[in-house]
Design a protein around this motif. Structure first.
Motif, PDB file in Angstrom:
ATOM      1  N   LYS A 118       0.219  -9.420   2.789  1.00  7.65           N
ATOM      2  CA  LYS A 118       0.638  -8.446   3.798  1.00  7.65           C
ATOM      3  C   LYS A 118       1.338  -9.110   4.984  1.00  7.65           C
ATOM      4  O   LYS A 118       1.955  -8.413   5.793  1.00  7.65           O
ATOM      5  CB  LYS A 118      -0.573  -7.659   4.296  1.00  7.65           C
ATOM      6  CG  LYS A 118      -1.180  -6.752   3.240  1.00  7.65           C
ATOM      7  CD  LYS A 118      -2.266  -5.871   3.840  1.00  7.65           C
ATOM      8  CE  LYS A 118      -2.799  -4.905   2.786  1.00  7.65           C
ATOM      9  NZ  LYS A 118      -3.832  -3.992   3.360  1.00  7.65           N
ATOM     10  N   GLU A 127       6.063  -5.743   3.546  1.00 10.74           N
ATOM     11  CA  GLU A 127       5.703  -4.687   2.616  1.00 10.74           C
ATOM     12  C   GLU A 127       5.191  -5.306   1.318  1.00 10.74           C
ATOM     13  O   GLU A 127       5.863  -6.145   0.706  1.00 10.74           O
ATOM     14  CB  GLU A 127       6.925  -3.796   2.342  1.00 10.74           C
ATOM     15  CG  GLU A 127       6.582  -2.527   1.588  1.00 10.74           C
ATOM     16  CD  GLU A 127       7.803  -1.619   1.446  1.00 10.74           C
ATOM     17  OE1 GLU A 127       7.626  -0.386   1.452  1.00 10.74           O
ATOM     18  OE2 GLU A 127       8.939  -2.162   1.322  1.00 10.74           O
ATOM     19  N   THR A 128       4.016  -4.896   0.889  1.00 14.84           N
ATOM     20  CA  THR A 128       3.424  -5.451  -0.328  1.00 14.84           C
ATOM     21  C   THR A 128       4.057  -4.805  -1.561  1.00 14.84           C
ATOM     22  O   THR A 128       4.746  -3.788  -1.482  1.00 14.84           O
ATOM     23  CB  THR A 128       1.904  -5.216  -0.345  1.00 14.84           C
ATOM     24  OG1 THR A 128       1.655  -3.805  -0.406  1.00 14.84           O
ATOM     25  CG2 THR A 128       1.251  -5.791   0.897  1.00 14.84           C
ATOM     26  N   GLU A 131       2.734  -1.288  -2.017  1.00 14.16           N
ATOM     27  CA  GLU A 131       3.337  -0.335  -1.080  1.00 14.16           C
ATOM     28  C   GLU A 131       4.726   0.086  -1.548  1.00 14.16           C
ATOM     29  O   GLU A 131       5.122   1.244  -1.394  1.00 14.16           O
ATOM     30  CB  GLU A 131       3.394  -0.954   0.319  1.00 14.16           C
ATOM     31  CG  GLU A 131       2.011  -1.082   0.958  1.00 14.16           C
ATOM     32  CD  GLU A 131       2.028  -1.902   2.239  1.00 14.16           C
ATOM     33  OE1 GLU A 131       1.051  -1.849   2.991  1.00 14.16           O
ATOM     34  OE2 GLU A 131       3.044  -2.614   2.474  1.00 14.16           O
ATOM     35  N   LYS A 132       5.451  -0.837  -2.135  1.00 17.72           N
ATOM     36  CA  LYS A 132       6.771  -0.495  -2.662  1.00 17.72           C
ATOM     37  C   LYS A 132       6.640   0.483  -3.824  1.00 17.72           C
ATOM     38  O   LYS A 132       7.383   1.476  -3.902  1.00 17.72           O
ATOM     39  CB  LYS A 132       7.502  -1.763  -3.123  1.00 17.72           C
ATOM     40  CG  LYS A 132       7.844  -2.724  -1.990  1.00 17.72           C
ATOM     41  CD  LYS A 132       8.461  -4.001  -2.532  1.00 17.72           C
ATOM     42  CE  LYS A 132       8.781  -4.966  -1.397  1.00 17.72           C
ATOM     43  NZ  LYS A 132       9.346  -6.245  -1.900  1.00 17.72           N
ATOM     44  N   ALA A 134       4.103   2.488  -4.421  1.00 20.77           N
ATOM     45  CA  ALA A 134       3.569   3.752  -3.915  1.00 20.77           C
ATOM     46  C   ALA A 134       4.661   4.597  -3.281  1.00 20.77           C
ATOM     47  O   ALA A 134       4.656   5.834  -3.392  1.00 20.77           O
ATOM     48  CB  ALA A 134       2.449   3.479  -2.915  1.00 20.77           C
ATOM     49  N   LYS A 135       5.606   3.954  -2.633  1.00 18.18           N
ATOM     50  CA  LYS A 135       6.712   4.684  -2.011  1.00 18.18           C
ATOM     51  C   LYS A 135       7.604   5.329  -3.071  1.00 18.18           C
ATOM     52  O   LYS A 135       8.014   6.499  -2.940  1.00 18.18           O
ATOM     53  CB  LYS A 135       7.538   3.723  -1.142  1.00 18.18           C
ATOM     54  CG  LYS A 135       8.625   4.401  -0.337  1.00 18.18           C
ATOM     55  CD  LYS A 135       9.397   3.376   0.488  1.00 18.18           C
ATOM     56  CE  LYS A 135       8.485   2.733   1.516  1.00 18.18           C
ATOM     57  NZ  LYS A 135       9.239   1.797   2.401  1.00 18.18           N
ATOM     58  N   GLU A 144       1.018  11.182  -2.075  1.00 16.86           N
ATOM     59  CA  GLU A 144       0.838   9.984  -1.263  1.00 16.86           C
ATOM     60  C   GLU A 144      -0.454   9.301  -1.689  1.00 16.86           C
ATOM     61  O   GLU A 144      -1.515   9.929  -1.762  1.00 16.86           O
ATOM     62  CB  GLU A 144       0.757  10.350   0.220  1.00 16.86           C
ATOM     63  CG  GLU A 144       0.634   9.142   1.135  1.00 16.86           C
ATOM     64  CD  GLU A 144       0.617   9.527   2.593  1.00 16.86           C
ATOM     65  OE1 GLU A 144       0.405   8.638   3.441  1.00 16.86           O
ATOM     66  OE2 GLU A 144       0.808  10.731   2.887  1.00 16.86           O
ATOM     67  N   ASN A 146      -3.036   5.554  -1.724  1.00 14.34           N
ATOM     68  CA  ASN A 146      -3.339   4.282  -1.078  1.00 14.34           C
ATOM     69  C   ASN A 146      -3.863   3.317  -2.142  1.00 14.34           C
ATOM     70  O   ASN A 146      -3.947   3.654  -3.321  1.00 14.34           O
ATOM     71  CB  ASN A 146      -4.366   4.468   0.047  1.00 14.34           C
ATOM     72  CG  ASN A 146      -5.636   5.160  -0.421  1.00 14.34           C
ATOM     73  OD1 ASN A 146      -6.208   4.790  -1.448  1.00 14.34           O
ATOM     74  ND2 ASN A 146      -6.077   6.172   0.303  1.00 14.34           N
ATOM     75  N   GLU A 147      -4.236   2.130  -1.697  1.00 16.46           N
ATOM     76  CA  GLU A 147      -4.593   1.090  -2.667  1.00 16.46           C
ATOM     77  C   GLU A 147      -6.088   0.921  -2.871  1.00 16.46           C
ATOM     78  O   GLU A 147      -6.514   0.044  -3.634  1.00 16.46           O
ATOM     79  CB  GLU A 147      -4.002  -0.246  -2.219  1.00 16.46           C
ATOM     80  CG  GLU A 147      -4.440  -0.696  -0.848  1.00 16.46           C
ATOM     81  CD  GLU A 147      -3.729  -1.958  -0.408  1.00 16.46           C
ATOM     82  OE1 GLU A 147      -3.353  -2.757  -1.299  1.00 16.46           O
ATOM     83  OE2 GLU A 147      -3.556  -2.158   0.807  1.00 16.46           O
TER      84      GLU A 147
END
Length: 362
Positions: A118, A127-128, A131-132, A134-135, A144, A146-147
């Motif tokens: 992170k 950006e992990t 996160e990429k 998930a986007k 939406e 989360n991890e």
């Protein structure tokens, strides 16, 4: 003179009769026991309750007495029946089940087999990989995610038992217990919350795409590396070549998405669920000791007993995760602590308290 003599004989006869009846009648207060030694007679009195208790012991209905008991402890809540085999051995049989409580464990998803960073070398937030992904998933589905995944663990432990209590000591308080427990194979389960289903669906979606891209670039007959997404009415829907090359470059670098458990990489199943179970042998010999009375004393209605011992698994329990035993894997992090605890649990400790009531004879 003759009249006086007759009266004296009548009184003497009456006294002898009263004395005989007094010896024949059971004394309600005390009982006299005579000890004769060297022509001396010693009179000793014994309290009534001692005599009654001794009398009940001698007249006890062995194998015709039944008691019911309630147990609570590490084996769960249970009920059993017990009866005396003799003055120094009692047998009891029953059933116990562990209440269904829940323990929440936190797991973290990641892309690939290396932890997501992170922050860079300068401490700047970056950006992990997750996160990429998930986007992109949110743009495609509107969900939406989360991890963090919460996994619920709960016991499913129940057993029947057949035990024998031996009382080798004179006071009949301490006992040695031997017997067997027989129960279910799956003693605990773990599964994710339903609230985390969209998150695990995201993981499944990514892994399906990952497999399609890797297959396209490893298939020697697919010379154009067409990534086929679906087939509709005989028509293949595929990713354009320039886009598939970009997907292949990044996905090969990152790897699959799932929960990293050291040597084991856990991914959701076809139902978008993460599951595991702990299994043990059904047949479990038992050895322990106790203090108290599993069978109420003569003349008593209730008994109380505390017991401690251990069930023998016959080996280490299995932590089954989709056919893989995690006990023999190098599991790290918080999940590794749970696996290590089960790995050390060679026997199951038993600590119970039992309250007994006599059913009959009352």
């Amino acid at each position: 003179m003759k009249c006086f003599t007759k009266r004296l004989l009548v009184v003497a006869t009456a006294c002898l009769a009263v004395s005989f009846c007094a010896h024949a009648q059971y004394d309600a207060d005390t009982v006299q026991i005579e000890y004769v030694k060297k022509n001396d007679v010693l009179i000793e009195t014994v309290p009534q309750d001692v005599v009654l208790t001794q009398h009940l012991k001698e007249k006890r209905n062995v194998l015709k007495e039944l008691n019911v008991g309630l147990t609570a402890g590490t084996t769960g809540l249970g009920v059993d029946l017990s009866l005396p085999l003799c003055d120094w051995a009692h047998v009891r049989a029953g059933f116990a089940i562990m209440p269904s409580f829940k323990h929440v464990m936190d797991f973290r998803l990641q892309v690939g087999d290396k932890p997501d960073r992170k922050y860079d070398e300068n401490g700047n937030r970056i950006e992990t990989r997750f996160e990429k992904m998930a986007k992109i998933y949110q743009q495609l589905t509107g969900h939406e995610v989360n991890e963090d995944v919460q996994v619920i663990g709960r016991p499913t432990f129940y057993n029947g038992k057949l035990l024998v209590d031996f009382f080798p000591f004179r006071n009949k308080k301490w006992s040695i217990t031997a017997g067997v427990y027989y129960g279910n194979e799956v003693i605990a389960k773990a599964y994710n919350r339903t609230e985390d289903m969209p998150l695990l669906e995201c993981v499944d979606f990514y892994n399906v795409m990952y497999d399609k891209v890797m297959d396209a670039y490893t298939d020697p007959y697919n010379i154009f590396h067409d990534v086929i997404l679906a087939n509709y009415n005989g028509v293949d829907i595929f990713v354009p070549e320039d886009q598939s090359e970009l997907m292949y470059t990044y996905m090969k670098r990152w790897g699959r998405m799932g929960i990293h458990l050291g040597d084991y990489f856990l991914v959701p199943d076809k139902d978008c669920m993460v599951k595991a179970s702990v299994k043990a042998n059904r047949f479990k010999p038992y050895l322990g000791f106790g203090y108290g009375n599993a069978v109420p004393k003569p003349g008593k209605r209730y008994g109380l007993m505390v017991e401690a011992g251990f069930m023998m698994w016959g080996g280490t329990p299995v932590v089954d995760c989709y056919g893989t035993d995690l006990v023999y894997m190098n599991v790290k992090g918080r999940p590794g602590h749970y696996v290590d605890f089960i790995k050390k649990l060679k026997v199951f400790p038993v600590l119970n308290i039992k309250l007994t009531r006599k059913l009959f004879p009352d």
